[in-house]
Design a protein around this motif. Sequence first.
Motif: not given
Length: 348
Positions: A230-231, A237-239, A254-258, A262-267
Motif C-alpha cells: 500500500x503506497x 487495512x480494516x475489517x 502508506x502512513x497509518x495503514x491499520x 486490532x487490525x494488526x491481530x486480524x492480519x
Amino acid sequence: MFRQLEDAGLTDIHIGLDAATGMRAIVAIHSTARGPAIGGCRFLQYANEQEAMTDVIRLARGMSYKAALADLPHGGGKAVLLRPDRPFDRKALMQAFGRFVDTLGGRYITAVDSGSEVSDMDIIAQETRWVSCTSRSGDPSPYTAIGVLSGIQAFVKVGLGRQSLSGLRVALQGLGHVGMDLAQKLHAAGAQLVVSDLEQPHLDTAVRDFNAEVVEPDAIYAVDCDLFCPCGLGAILNENTIPRLRCKIVAGSANNQLAREEDGERLRERGILYAPDYIINSGGLIQVAMQHAGAPDGAIIDKIVGMGATLERLLEDALRLNLPIEKLADRLAEQRLHARHASQHHAA
Ligand code: NAD
C-alpha cells in the motif's frame, strides 16, 4: 493539561502567539533523550484549541518511536500551526512560526506535514536553522522508496525464504511519489506488478515502463499475490479489506495503514506478515534528519538500507515468539529511549 501530558508520556509543551500575524502554534515534545525532537508541522484548521492540543500531543510520541527505530540521534516532537479561519498573510505567519521555533533553541526541528509545504519551510528557514524539508533538502520520496524496498527484501527473505524478488507477484496500490519509484525498483528486481491508482496517466506509465497489469481501485485488495504494497492511503487495512486479502505479506509506504490497533491481530490471525508502516516508511525521515545534520548521501542511503536489518530481526523474533511485530517494535523503541535516559542519568 498536565494529566494529558503525563498520559502521553510527553516532557514539554510550548505555546506560541504572535498577535500581529495571527500566528498561534503549539509544539509538543515527547523526548529529547536521544537528541533534538524532530517532527512535522501540521497547518490545519481546528474546531477549537483543545482539538489542536489533542492532535499535537497524540502525534509527538509516534515520532519518538519512529526516530528511535530508525536509530536516529533524535527524539520525537510535533507542531500544529492553527490555520486562521479568516484571510491571512501566509508568509508573515510562517516567519512568525519560524521565530517561535527559534526560541526553542534547537530542542525541536520542524518539517513538512499535512497542510504545510516545502515553500513554507523555505520561509521558516529565513528565521531559524531548526527546520528541515526545505527546497535545498530535495524530495524525500526516493529515499522512502529505497527503505521500503529494503524492508520488502527483509520480509521476503524471512517470511518466504527467498533471497531474490525475481518472479515475486506484487499488488501495488498508489503510484505517486513513492509508489512509482518503488514500482520501478521492483520491476528492475524482476517482480511482476499488478497496480491501481485513481490517475490514468500514472497507470499508463506503469503499463508502458514496467509491464504492469492494471486493476480497479477496489479490486487491488483481492489480487492473488505474494505481497500487497500500500503506497496510497491510510486505514486501508480494516475489517472489510483484511478478509479479502490474498497475499502473504503486507509491506508498503502508506502512513497509518491499520485502521485500528486490532487490525494488526486480524492480519496475524490470517497468517499475513505485516511490516509496521512507521518503520518501513522511515527512509524519508532518515533523509530529512541526516541531510539537516549535513551527512553525505552515501551515509544516508547506508542508514536507510540498514533499517531492513532491523525489520528482519523484528520479524524473526515475532515469528519465534508468536507475538505481533508491532508490539516487539514498540518494545525495541522504548528500550532505545530508556537506554539513553539511563545513560544520561548515570553521566549526571
Ligand atoms: P502521493 O500523493 O504522491 O501518491 C499517492 C498516490 O495514491 C497518488 O498517485 C494517488 O492518485 C493514489 N491514490 C489515492 N487514492 C487511491 C486509491 N483509493 N486507490 C489507488 N490509488 C490511490 O503520496 P506519496 O508521497 O507517494 O506517499 C504515499 C504514501 O506514503 C502516503 O500515505 C504517505 O503519507 C506515505 N509516506 C510518504 C513519504 C514520502 O517520502 N513521500 C514518507 C513516509 C510515508
